[in-house]
Structure formats: C-alpha cells, structure tokens
Design an enzyme around this catalytic site. Structure first.
Site, PDB file in Angstrom:
ATOM      1  N   ASN A   1      -3.196  -3.587   1.561  1.00  0.00           N
ATOM      2  CA  ASN A   1      -3.526  -2.298   0.941  1.00  0.00           C
ATOM      3  C   ASN A   1      -4.926  -1.873   1.389  1.00  0.00           C
ATOM      4  O   ASN A   1      -5.824  -2.714   1.524  1.00  0.00           O
ATOM      5  CB  ASN A   1      -3.490  -2.510  -0.583  1.00  0.00           C
ATOM      6  CG  ASN A   1      -3.575  -1.250  -1.395  1.00  0.00           C
ATOM      7  OD1 ASN A   1      -2.817  -0.307  -1.160  1.00  0.00           O
ATOM      8  ND2 ASN A   1      -4.476  -1.233  -2.376  1.00  0.00           N
TER       9      ASN A   1
ATOM     10  N   GLU B   1      -8.283  -4.066   1.149  1.00  0.00           N
ATOM     11  CA  GLU B   1      -9.517  -3.539   1.763  1.00  0.00           C
ATOM     12  C   GLU B   1     -10.177  -4.534   2.711  1.00  0.00           C
ATOM     13  O   GLU B   1     -11.372  -4.800   2.620  1.00  0.00           O
ATOM     14  CB  GLU B   1     -10.489  -3.089   0.662  1.00  0.00           C
ATOM     15  CG  GLU B   1      -9.862  -2.045  -0.255  1.00  0.00           C
ATOM     16  CD  GLU B   1     -10.790  -1.537  -1.357  1.00  0.00           C
ATOM     17  OE1 GLU B   1     -11.872  -2.119  -1.543  1.00  0.00           O
ATOM     18  OE2 GLU B   1     -10.410  -0.552  -2.015  1.00  0.00           O
TER      19      GLU B   1
ATOM     20  N   HIS C   1      -7.070   7.788  -2.085  1.00  0.00           N
ATOM     21  CA  HIS C   1      -8.096   8.386  -2.949  1.00  0.00           C
ATOM     22  C   HIS C   1      -8.651   9.591  -2.179  1.00  0.00           C
ATOM     23  O   HIS C   1      -9.546   9.455  -1.358  1.00  0.00           O
ATOM     24  CB  HIS C   1      -9.196   7.372  -3.257  1.00  0.00           C
ATOM     25  CG  HIS C   1      -8.725   6.224  -4.093  1.00  0.00           C
ATOM     26  ND1 HIS C   1      -8.333   6.390  -5.399  1.00  0.00           N
ATOM     27  CD2 HIS C   1      -8.544   4.913  -3.801  1.00  0.00           C
ATOM     28  CE1 HIS C   1      -7.948   5.212  -5.894  1.00  0.00           C
ATOM     29  NE2 HIS C   1      -8.055   4.307  -4.936  1.00  0.00           N
TER      30      HIS C   1
ATOM     31  N   GLU D   1      -2.494   4.363  -4.710  1.00  0.00           N
ATOM     32  CA  GLU D   1      -3.585   4.659  -5.662  1.00  0.00           C
ATOM     33  C   GLU D   1      -3.964   6.139  -5.605  1.00  0.00           C
ATOM     34  O   GLU D   1      -5.149   6.489  -5.623  1.00  0.00           O
ATOM     35  CB  GLU D   1      -4.820   3.792  -5.348  1.00  0.00           C
ATOM     36  CG  GLU D   1      -4.527   2.310  -5.355  1.00  0.00           C
ATOM     37  CD  GLU D   1      -5.747   1.420  -5.132  1.00  0.00           C
ATOM     38  OE1 GLU D   1      -6.880   1.928  -5.230  1.00  0.00           O
ATOM     39  OE2 GLU D   1      -5.548   0.228  -4.865  1.00  0.00           O
TER      40      GLU D   1
ATOM     41  N   ASP E   1      -5.221   9.669  -6.029  1.00  0.00           N
ATOM     42  CA  ASP E   1      -5.902  10.641  -6.880  1.00  0.00           C
ATOM     43  C   ASP E   1      -6.587  11.641  -5.967  1.00  0.00           C
ATOM     44  O   ASP E   1      -6.787  11.379  -4.785  1.00  0.00           O
ATOM     45  CB  ASP E   1      -6.840  10.020  -7.932  1.00  0.00           C
ATOM     46  CG  ASP E   1      -7.856   9.041  -7.406  1.00  0.00           C
ATOM     47  OD1 ASP E   1      -8.158   9.070  -6.192  1.00  0.00           O
ATOM     48  OD2 ASP E   1      -8.368   8.230  -8.208  1.00  0.00           O
TER      49      ASP E   1
HETATM   50  C1  XIL Z   1     -10.993   0.485  -9.602  1.00  0.00           C
HETATM   51  C2  XIL Z   1     -10.645   0.716 -11.060  1.00  0.00           C
HETATM   52  O1  XIL Z   1      -9.977   1.957 -11.164  1.00  0.00           O
HETATM   53  C3  XIL Z   1     -11.892   0.714 -11.915  1.00  0.00           C
HETATM   54  O2  XIL Z   1     -11.546   0.776 -13.290  1.00  0.00           O
HETATM   55  C4  XIL Z   1     -12.709  -0.542 -11.647  1.00  0.00           C
HETATM   56  O3  XIL Z   1     -13.921  -0.484 -12.368  1.00  0.00           O
HETATM   57  C5  XIL Z   1     -12.994  -0.684 -10.170  1.00  0.00           C
HETATM   58  O4  XIL Z   1     -11.772  -0.673  -9.447  1.00  0.00           O
HETATM   59  N1  XIL Z   1      -9.453   0.483  -4.722  1.00  0.00           N
HETATM   60  C6  XIL Z   1      -8.707  -0.424  -5.412  1.00  0.00           C
HETATM   61  C7  XIL Z   1      -8.693  -0.408  -6.892  1.00  0.00           C
HETATM   62  O5  XIL Z   1      -7.941  -1.176  -4.782  1.00  0.00           O
HETATM   63  O6  XIL Z   1      -8.528  -1.686  -7.433  1.00  0.00           O
HETATM   64  C8  XIL Z   1      -9.949   0.213  -7.445  1.00  0.00           C
HETATM   65  O7  XIL Z   1      -9.801   0.331  -8.859  1.00  0.00           O
HETATM   66  C9  XIL Z   1     -10.195   1.551  -6.809  1.00  0.00           C
HETATM   67  C10 XIL Z   1     -10.363   1.406  -5.315  1.00  0.00           C
END
Ligand code: XIL
Length: 553
Positions: free
Chosen positions: A201, A160, A237, A266, A268
């Site tokens: 990422n 990020e 996401h 990641e 979802d």
């Molecule tokens: C999130 C986790 O899912 C949570 O449990 C934690 O509290 C915060 O981080 N981007 C990322 C991940 O790269 O590491 C994050 O994960 C979600 C967003």
C-alpha cells in the site's frame, strides 16, 4: 503465482453481496445506501473506522453499518495498538472493529503490519536479527488471530516503502534489514493465513509517475520470485488544489496486467478551508472520478474512504489549514461528494442534460494596462455530473472569443490591450459539458500603458532540483519611449508550486498568479533601461514544470 482463497472467506463475501442483491427493488432502491449499489457492481465501498466514535456515537455507528460493506481500522490494527511492548498483544480495538463488521456483514481489510509510523520504539532499536524475528512474530500473531475469521479477508503487509522519487524509503526497516524485509513480511503473512489477500500500500502512486513506476517494478519482481503479493493499494489522499490524477484508471490497469488485485484504500479529497460550494463541487468530481476509475477496471476490488464524516478526519490535524475531505459534514449531513459516490456506484450512465445555474456578473479588480482579475458569484449544478468550471468570453457581436477558463469563480486575464474597453461574460460548465446561460455583462477598461510601448519581462531558471527551483534573473525592460516610475510583472506558477523566497521586488500571490512590484530603488527605468529581480519556488517532488507567462505593465 497462485492466489489461494479459502471457500470460507469467499462465501462470506458472496453472502454479503447476495444479501443486498436479493433486496426487493423498491423505488427507494435508486437512492439506497452506497453498499447496495457497490455490491450490485461487484465492488466494495468501505470506510476507515475509529474505535472511539464507534463505541460512543449512534449516528457514527448507524452510518458505518448501513452505508458500507467493507471497513478498515483507521488505527486499531497498527503495531503500536496491537503489540505496544514486545510479546504483549492487545486486540481490544481490533476486535471491536472486526466484531462490528461481522455483525453488519462487512469485510475487513487489515491495516497495517509493517510500517515506519506508529511502530513502538522497542522495535526500532532492535538489532537486525532481532528485528527480523520481531517482525515475523508480529505478523504471525496479528494475522494468525484472524486467520480463521471469515470477516478479515485481506492485509496491508507493508505500507509506504517508497520515497516520492521512487527510491526505497530509508526507514528503520530498510536501514536495519535492507529491502529483503519486504519479501520476508509477505512470506510470514502467507504462512500465518494462506487464504488472506496480501497487499502493498502507498500514497502518491495514483497517477503514472516515478513512485508508482517503482511500485510497479517492485511488485513485478516480487511476483517473479514467487513472493506472495496479491494486491496493490492506492491510498488516494487527494487535494483539490493539486489537480486530479487523470491517468488513475490507466495506472490501475497497468497494475492489473501484472495479475494483482488493485484497490483504492484511503480515499479522501481535502481542500483549503473554508469550505464553499465551488470547492465542494470540485471535490465531488474527484470522488466520482475515483469511483468511476475503479468501476472501469475489473481487477479493482473497491474503494475505501479514509473515514466518512468530517467530524473525524486525520486531515485537519495533518495538513495545516485544510479539511472537509470526506463525504459527510461534521453533523453527518451528506455532502455533494456523497451524491457523487452514490450516483457513480448507482450507474452513473444516466446522461446529465441539466446545465449549471447562471453565474453572477463578473466584476473586475487589479486592472492594469494588460491584465485584470474577474470575480463572480459561483454557479451550482444539480444534473449529477457536477460543476467543472467556467469559460470567460469577450462580447464582440458575431463570435465571442473565449478569454480564458477557470475551475474557480475567479480568473486573472492577461495579454489584454492597453486603453481598451472589455465587455465580458461568464458561462459555467458541468462535468458532462453542459454550458449555463451567459452571465450578465461586466465592463472594464484597461489602463494606459507606459509611454509608447510598455515594458517587458523575461524569466530565466538559474538552478533547479527535484522539489524546487530559482528564477534569476527576471529581467524587466522599459520597451517604451518615455521613462516609467514603476512596474508590475505577473506570472503563473503551475499547480502545487509555492513561493519560498524573493529579492529585489515585492511578490504577492493570488492563487497561482504571482504579482511582482518594484521596490523604491528599482522602479524608475528610462527608455530601454532594465532591472532585475528573482525568486525561489517549492514544487512537488519530480515535477519538472517552472513558472511561466511573464507579463509586464
Ligand atoms: C493516519 C490516521 O488516520 C490518523 O488517525 C493517525 O494519527 C495517523 O495515521 N497513510 C496510512 C494511514 O497508511 O494509516 C494513515 O492514517 C494516513 C496515511
């Protein structure tokens, strides 16, 4: 740039795939676990795992082991977990995940080395020289611990680093060290494990947009300078209310052309709660589309889902009112999104010829002289391609004109004629284009418009910025020949836009359709008289669309 990979790590991955390739082809195979089908396609299917349910819950552990051939630690490898105070390393959670993966023949993606979140305060307050050294030490210790471990094959080195507009994020890393921390981090990771695949990422980089283009340019320039960037991670996401990034595959392909591996890291797909069958079906389509995009791009290594059960998901804690983003529900039951991932991995090429079920009778509400809202009982789709939406038609005898399309079981029709009876029906569409039978007919009659012609509304954008705009004035004119004592203006906000204020009218939202009604002091308009109101909107950064489709009744 050469991407070196040790034979040890490659063999581990190939062994994992062979084990599944060599399973006898039984009839259970067609409905076999996700990892069997993924391996058959040369991809991984993974899940982010949390340490607590992994050690405490058998159902969690069993599904994590049997369905996935790749895992990512959801939190256990982050800086606050691995080096809470300087030089004091704790690998208990990280090791638990890696050991589980080793036992289950899964590969681990290390997440994440350098990030602005979940990094202890002691790091953030260091001077530039000390911070650079701390970063290099951290990478060397964490990556070094697993350098000779064949299970851990890749790392998110930086996470990020961009803002949504494509500028570098002004994190404490950037503010203290400037952009050079990125190249330094990759070089330190390469030194700590010459065989690990090193990734950058980020989120909101799935479609082609300002942020993903900034990422593309950075990766291209780093590789030209021989900085060891091997891989780009697309967090993904997603949310059903913001639309699917339809250029995902094209975007993955343009990164692949830079010579990097790409991966969905990641995934979802969240929704506004409560869950319902229609939202589940839309969500399933998103999951299927992501898996298909990865399958279609040779350089895409696989798809990691950010968890697997709605019982443990970061979504409800992070996005207020949203949830149900994963492929199993809270009781570990498979959702339609599981079937979508499964069927896409299993081949997906079987043609879906089964149409959705017949929708319920459309019933009308909020009928005005030129608009009406229709709502009906949702259809379901069992053919595999998933429910895609509905077409709404007007019954007219020979050819029935389509009045609109909706992805939900409701639509607001606009542009209707006053004092007119409409007989309408709905057909559901699936992802393969099959149409359901016609629903029963619904009937409504629009109201009489204002005397002799009705009112008109036009909106002017007065001012706009990256993530918002003001529409002022919206001019409401009585275009008729007799006075009116009230007016109703409707218009539509593009997906992802939300109202943040209004004046001189009462505004209500139904989905993206906004209805504005006069206040006590500006409802009376003689023929040709006008009044105005205004409103302000928040929109996704960089989106240039504005409100449209003003109608007045
Ligand atoms: C999130 C986790 O899912 C949570 O449990 C934690 O509290 C915060 O981080 N981007 C990322 C991940 O790269 O590491 C994050 O994960 C979600 C967003």
């Amino acid at each position: 740039m050469s991407v070196r990979s040790s034979s040890v790590k490659i063999l581990a991955v190939v062994a994992g795939m062979l084990a599944t390739f060599l399973l006898p082809a039984t009839s259970a195979e067609a409905s076999g676990p996700l990892r069997t089908h993924a391996a058959g396609r040369g991809k991984f299917i993974g899940a982010a795992l949390a340490t607590s349910p992994l050690s405490n819950e058998t159902s969690y552990r069993n599904l994590a082991a049997t369905e996935f051939n790749q895992v990512t630690a959801e939190n256990a490898m982050k800086w606050d977990a691995t080096e809470p105070s300087q030089g004091q390393f704790n690998f208990s959670g990280a090791d638990a995940i890696v050991n589980f993966a080793t036992q289950n023949n899964q590969q681990v993606h290390g997440h994440t080395l350098v990030w602005h979140n979940q990094t202890p305060g002691w790091v953030q307050s260091l001077s530039a020289t000390a911070m650079r050294t701390a970063m290099q030490d951290h990478i060397s210790q964490v990556v070094g611990r697993y350098a000779n471990n064949a299970t851990v094959v890749s790392w998110d080195v930086v996470n990020e680093v961009f803002d949504d507009n494509g500028n570098m994020r002004t994190s404490f890393w950037y503010n203290t060290l400037g952009q050079s921390y990125i190249a330094d981090a990759f070089r330190a990771a390469r030194a700590a494990d010459p065989d690990a695949r090193l990734c950058i990422n980020d989120y909101n980089v799935e479609g082609i947009n300002a942020k993903s283009t900034a990422m593309y340019n950075l990766v291209s320039s780093l590789r030209q300078q021989n900085v060891p960037v091997d891989c780009v991670g697309f967090q993904s996401h997603l949310a059903i209310q913001y639309g699917f990034p339809t250029d995902l595959q094209q975007n993955l392909q343009r990164f692949a052309a830079l010579g990097v591996q790409v991966r969905i890291t990641e995934l979802d797909v969240r929704m506004q709660m409560p869950r319902d069958a229609t939202k589940d079906a839309t969500q399933a389509t998103y999951y299927r589309n992501v898996v298909n995009a990865c399958l279609a791009v040779t350089a895409c290594a696989g798809v990691t889902i950010w968890g697997f059960t709605d019982k443990y998901s970061w979504v409800p804690d992070t996005f207020s009112g949203q949830g149900a983003a994963l492929i199993y529900n809270e009781s570990y039951q498979q959702k339609p999104s599981y079937t979508a991932v499964h069927d896409a991995l299993a081949g997906g090429s079987t043609t879906d010829t089964t149409p959705p079920t017949t929708p319920g009778t459309p019933t009308a509400s909020n009928v005005t002289s030129n608009s009406a809202t229709l709502t009906w009982t949702a259809s379901t789709d069992s053919g595999g391609s998933g429910l895609a939406g509905y077409n709404v038609y007007r019954e007219q005898g020979t050819t029935d004109p389509q009045l609109g399309q909706s992805t939900t079981n409701s639509i607001t029709l606009t542009g209707l004629s006053p004092s007119t009876q409409y007989q309408v029906y709905v057909r559901a569409r699936d992802g393969a284009g099959n149409l359901s039978p016609n629903s029963p007919l619904g009937t409504f009659t629009t109201t009489t418009g204002p005397g002799g012609g009705g009112c008109t509304a036009t909106g002017t954008v007065q001012n706009q910025w990256a993530n918002g705009y003001v529409v002022q004035p919206v001019t409401v004119t009585n275009a008729g020949t007799s006075a009116i004592s009230g007016w109703t203006v409707t218009f539509t906000l593009p997906a992802g836009h939300t109202l943040s204020g209004s004046w001189n009218a009462t505004l209500t939202a139904s989905g993206q359709t906004i209805t504005a009604r006069n206040l006590s002091y500006n409802g009376n308009l003689g023929p040709n008289a006008s009044t105005t109101f205004g409103f302000q909107v928040t929109r996704p950064n960089g989106d240039t669309q504005t409100a449209a489709g003003y109608t007045c009744a």
